[in-house]
Motif scaffolding. Structure first.
Motif, short mmCIF file in Angstrom:
data_model
loop_
_atom_site.label_atom_id
_atom_site.label_comp_id
_atom_site.label_asym_id
_atom_site.label_seq_id
_atom_site.Cartn_x
_atom_site.Cartn_y
_atom_site.Cartn_z
N LEU A 150 -4.17 4.16 11.01
CA LEU A 150 -4.19 3.74 9.61
C LEU A 150 -2.85 3.92 8.90
O LEU A 150 -2.57 3.26 7.91
CB LEU A 150 -5.27 4.51 8.85
N SER B 257 0.81 -1.21 0.00
CA SER B 257 0.00 0.00 0.00
C SER B 257 0.84 1.27 0.00
O SER B 257 1.86 1.33 0.66
CB SER B 257 -0.88 0.03 1.25
N PHE B 258 0.40 2.25 -0.74
CA PHE B 258 0.93 3.59 -0.59
C PHE B 258 0.08 4.33 0.45
O PHE B 258 0.57 5.09 1.24
CB PHE B 258 0.92 4.33 -1.93
N GLY B 259 -1.22 4.12 0.43
CA GLY B 259 -2.11 4.70 1.43
C GLY B 259 -2.73 3.58 2.27
O GLY B 259 -2.61 2.40 1.93
N GLY B 260 -3.38 3.94 3.37
CA GLY B 260 -4.06 2.96 4.20
C GLY B 260 -5.51 2.82 3.77
O GLY B 260 -6.15 3.80 3.41
N LEU B 261 -6.01 1.59 3.80
CA LEU B 261 -7.38 1.32 3.33
C LEU B 261 -8.32 1.08 4.51
O LEU B 261 -8.01 0.27 5.39
CB LEU B 261 -7.38 0.07 2.44
#
Lengths: 345, 345
Positions: B138, B44-48
């Motif tokens: 996150l 991941s680059f961002g948190g889901l």
């Protein structure tokens, strides 16, 4: 509307007039980056954002980032709005790689001595980029902490929240040998590698930000402050029309660190050098700074800001569709079987 | 799982080993603050974060904040986890006042020289508070910027995102004369007024953080580092059972600045002094620091961390329900007609 809680810091040996002036200066920029989903925030402590309808299983994607030492270049050149744009665009790209479109952005701006005009320029930049990306500037925090930051030094960080339908999350899981790596060009260093770049330009070569560099056809400062490109306008239409198996935002660590983040086990990315034009700024740093190629590729994006992994059949169709829109795209290489990693061939 | 993008900074004259050690040390704390809504984040680059179901018109509430100069006390005492808790709890309260419950939190930690044990303690504190508030940790960003922060100095900021059903947003609009102001006690300074407090204790009185103060029955450092209280556990049940018309988190600016943020036009809050116990730390600073009362009330929370505005009939019922749970609550005063503001009577 209360965008900034500056007055809360007025007791800190902090200039309340500067705070008020900053709030006044920021206001129009903040207002310009409102979106219809933002609810009127009477006396708000937080910003309110109504979730768009039409999602079956909405997944929020959040990312926090800073601008790093690109800030020091901005400070030296007294050009502040572009680092605001950098930060938003960086965050937009970081969630785009998972298939998410941005909903809202919030910033954190901390300084030793609040300069209202600087704060205004930063927020102006955030506002410009938020509008360009259809993202609400939902709020932020401005802190004056003379005990922590020296004089007018400042730090700037931000958090973006976007949304993606659960079944449309892009996670690289389906990447298989034969898939194609497509590269979208960066505008320059984007937001990474500034410590090395500063060392080369300002220590090794003893340049000033205002030094004109014929090879770059511009000054060092201008070359280094080029705005981090948002790939949302280019990629969003592709998400609807094609199966994008994986996407990597090429940030700090370059291809080498970022591509493996989306590769499944036993999938290797083979990237052929010379399949894209390395930007002059990277060529210049490599030659004049006498930096070896491995370090260059581990530090800089080398001219590719975003990599898409797509099926072999889709690749030429996607390339054609982008070129019809005058968007540059390069076929960088293919996925092979092998230990997860990147091979430069 | 990639919580922290530390390796991206390794080229910055930055210690990659420290980065790796910090990531290793943080990992368990981050994992402890996962929630079921967090999706596995492969590469991941961002948190889901999957949105909870059951909302008709879900509204997201976002807030960004820092810890301010409480950080300097934490640094002097080398006690770091509590400022992590302070930050999360502060953010939780800031969105609670609009009726929102937290979904997830993301942090920004920036320092001149990354100390893995410090980073671990900070994240441990974030993790503790996230778990206490049912909030997912996150993601976050850790940045090492020797050019901006001196040595081991660091800044810490965070962003929270919560959710509220649109029709349940609390905005103070319905507040009318005769409504009652209920106060919930703070634990101490919470996260505000530290520049003045440091001036009094360390400059005027020349105390050290380790100085024991008989009047406070503890050291200066301990008194000043008391953890910012989260009001979520107390307030959440009230939101379901009662009509809460308005809520104000008493942060920087005290009653005077924060209460008017939720008052409609032509509504004044009349607060009777001596209706709640002013905490000893505030009495001490006022007397020994020779600070006038107006400044005290404009700088500190004076022992009240959260104010609820409720209907006159609901007030005694709410007070009884809280006292049955052994929760302290004080009737501070009433709403009157008059220019928007706070009157201390």
């Amino acid at each position: 509307m209360k965008k900034k809680k500056i007055d809360a810091y007025a007791k800190a040996g902090v200039n309340i007039d500067a705070g008020n002036e900053a709030v006044r200066r920021m206001k129009a920029h903040v207002r310009a980056a409102r979106t219809p989903q933002m609810l009127a925030d009477i006396g708000s402590f937080g910003g309110l954002f109504q979730l768009p309808a039409g999602y079956q299983q909405p997944v929020l994607v959040g990312s926090t980032d800073g601008v790093g030492t690109k800030l020091l270049i901005a400070g030296a050149l007294k050009q502040y709005h572009t680092v605001g744009q950098d930060l938003v665009n960086h965050c937009v790209n970081d969630i785009l790689v998972q298939g998410a479109v941005p909903l809202f952005f919030m910033d954190y701006f901390a300084t030793g001595k609040l300069q209202p005009k600087v704060a205004e320029q930063i927020v102006k930049g955030l506002s410009i980029a938020c509008r360009e990306n259809g993202c609400a500037l939902l709020g932020g925090e401005t802190a004056e902490m003379p005990g922590l930051y020296q004089g007018e030094d400042f730090d700037l960080a931000g958090t973006i929240v976007g949304i993606v339908e659960k079944k449309n999350i892009i996670d690289g899981r389906a990447i298989k040998p034969g898939d194609v790596l497509l590269g979208l060009p960066s505008s320059g260093l984007q937001t990474n590698g500034y410590s090395l770049a500063r060392q080369i330009f300002f220590k090794q070569l003893n340049y000033k930000p205002a030094t004109y560099v014929p090879e770059l056809k511009t000054t060092v400062g201008e070359a280094l402050l080029r705005v981090h490109r948002s790939f949302l306008p280019v990629v969003k239409p592709l998400l609807k029309a094609f199966k994008i198996k994986g996407m990597a935002h090429i940030t700090g660590g370059g291809f080498i660190d970022n591509l493996p983040r989306i590769l499944p086990e036993n999938r290797r990315a083979d990237i052929r050098l010379n399949t894209w034009p390395v930007l002059p700024v990277f060529q210049f740093m490599q030659e004049r700074g006498n930096i070896d190629q491995a370090t260059m590729f581990r530090t800089f994006n080398m001219g590719i800001g975003m990599i898409l992994v797509v099926g072999a059949k889709d690749a030429p169709v996607i390339m054609r569709s982008l070129r019809e829109k005058k968007e540059a795209v390069y076929r960088l290489g293919e996925i092979a079987a092998g230990p997860r990693g990147v091979l430069l061939v």
